[in-house]
Design a protein around this motif. Sequence first.
Motif, short mmCIF file in Angstrom:
data_model
loop_
_atom_site.label_atom_id
_atom_site.label_comp_id
_atom_site.label_asym_id
_atom_site.label_seq_id
_atom_site.Cartn_x
_atom_site.Cartn_y
_atom_site.Cartn_z
N ASP A 57 -0.40 3.71 0.86
CA ASP A 57 1.01 3.62 1.22
C ASP A 57 1.54 2.29 0.72
O ASP A 57 0.82 1.28 0.72
CB ASP A 57 1.20 3.71 2.73
N PHE A 58 2.80 2.26 0.30
CA PHE A 58 3.35 1.00 -0.21
C PHE A 58 4.84 0.82 0.04
O PHE A 58 5.36 -0.27 -0.14
CB PHE A 58 3.05 0.85 -1.70
N LEU A 59 5.56 1.83 0.44
CA LEU A 59 7.00 1.70 0.66
C LEU A 59 7.29 1.28 2.10
O LEU A 59 6.74 1.85 3.05
CB LEU A 59 7.70 3.03 0.38
N ASN A 60 8.14 0.29 2.24
CA ASN A 60 8.57 -0.17 3.56
C ASN A 60 10.08 -0.37 3.51
O ASN A 60 10.58 -1.02 2.60
CB ASN A 60 7.87 -1.48 3.93
N MET A 61 10.77 0.23 4.46
CA MET A 61 12.23 0.11 4.50
C MET A 61 12.67 -0.34 5.87
O MET A 61 12.22 0.18 6.88
CB MET A 61 12.88 1.45 4.15
N SER A 62 13.54 -1.34 5.89
CA SER A 62 14.12 -1.84 7.14
C SER A 62 15.62 -1.97 6.94
O SER A 62 16.10 -2.06 5.81
CB SER A 62 13.51 -3.19 7.51
N CYS A 63 16.34 -2.01 8.03
CA CYS A 63 17.79 -2.12 7.92
C CYS A 63 18.40 -2.61 9.22
O CYS A 63 17.85 -2.37 10.30
CB CYS A 63 18.40 -0.76 7.56
N GLY A 86 -0.69 -0.63 2.24
CA GLY A 86 -1.21 0.01 3.44
C GLY A 86 -2.27 1.04 3.11
O GLY A 86 -2.19 1.72 2.07
N GLU A 87 -3.25 1.14 3.97
CA GLU A 87 -4.29 2.15 3.87
C GLU A 87 -4.23 3.00 5.12
O GLU A 87 -4.58 2.55 6.20
CB GLU A 87 -5.67 1.50 3.75
N ASN A 88 -3.77 4.24 4.97
CA ASN A 88 -3.61 5.13 6.12
C ASN A 88 -4.81 6.07 6.21
O ASN A 88 -4.98 6.94 5.37
CB ASN A 88 -2.31 5.93 5.99
N ARG A 89 -5.61 5.86 7.23
CA ARG A 89 -6.78 6.71 7.45
C ARG A 89 -6.49 7.83 8.44
O ARG A 89 -7.35 8.66 8.70
CB ARG A 89 -7.95 5.85 7.93
N GLY A 90 -5.29 7.85 8.98
CA GLY A 90 -4.90 8.87 9.94
C GLY A 90 -3.83 9.79 9.38
O GLY A 90 -3.79 10.05 8.18
N ILE A 91 -2.97 10.25 10.27
CA ILE A 91 -1.85 11.10 9.87
C ILE A 91 -0.64 10.17 9.75
O ILE A 91 -0.80 8.99 9.52
CB ILE A 91 -1.63 12.22 10.91
N ASN A 92 0.55 10.67 9.93
CA ASN A 92 1.75 9.83 9.87
C ASN A 92 1.68 8.69 10.88
O ASN A 92 1.25 8.87 12.01
CB ASN A 92 3.00 10.65 10.14
N ASN A 150 11.04 -2.44 10.33
CA ASN A 150 10.15 -1.29 10.37
C ASN A 150 8.74 -1.73 9.98
O ASN A 150 8.53 -2.20 8.87
CB ASN A 150 10.66 -0.23 9.39
N PRO A 151 7.76 -1.58 10.86
CA PRO A 151 6.40 -2.03 10.53
C PRO A 151 5.60 -1.00 9.73
O PRO A 151 4.50 -1.30 9.28
CB PRO A 151 5.77 -2.22 11.92
N PHE A 152 6.14 0.20 9.52
CA PHE A 152 5.37 1.27 8.89
C PHE A 152 5.60 1.33 7.38
O PHE A 152 6.64 0.95 6.87
CB PHE A 152 5.73 2.62 9.51
N VAL A 153 4.59 1.83 6.68
CA VAL A 153 4.68 2.05 5.24
C VAL A 153 4.41 3.52 4.95
O VAL A 153 3.76 4.20 5.73
CB VAL A 153 3.69 1.16 4.45
N PHE A 154 4.94 3.98 3.84
CA PHE A 154 4.74 5.37 3.43
C PHE A 154 4.69 5.40 1.91
O PHE A 154 4.71 4.36 1.26
CB PHE A 154 5.85 6.27 4.00
N ASN A 155 4.61 6.59 1.33
CA ASN A 155 4.51 6.70 -0.12
C ASN A 155 5.43 7.80 -0.63
O ASN A 155 6.09 8.49 0.15
CB ASN A 155 3.05 6.93 -0.55
#
Length: 156
Positions: free
Chosen positions: A117-123, A46-52, A128-133
């Motif tokens: 960003d590269f971490l994605n967690m679902s359960c 993921g490439e985040n050009r914004g905030i969270n 979860n469509p979002f990624v974080f780092n």
Amino acid sequence: MRLVAISALIALLLDQVSKYAVVHGMELARVRAIDVLPPLLNFRYGENRGINFGLMDGDGDLARWVLVVLALLICCAVLWWLRGAPQRPIVFVSAGLLIGGALGNVVDRVFYGYVLDFLNMSCCGIRNPFVFNVGDIFIFAGAIGLVFFAQDKKRA
């Protein structure tokens, strides 16, 4: 304040090393997805050009530099605030984690123009469509630490 600097440096280094190892070393930028422990933990590029969560996602250079300056101002504000905070090690470590995570994202914005960003967690059947780092984890952990441990018990 030394504890703040050490914590920030460790958080910054762990963030940058993890991004390099996963995005470049494991070639996530090329393959786009690696299932690690599906569905709990996956790597998604993921490439985040914004905030969270991509809020204020702007492709322009102005947005990039505004977010860099904003992150640096927040780091300075946390350092300034620490002068009057309870002088406990957990408070300094929490502030350092927050600052180090934020600086990790600043490094990305300066060098790439976006946050990697590269971490994605679902359960539990929820995707979860979002990624974080890792830097985001440190920012969150540091903020939570400040909320819970930076209260002055004398004034409370």
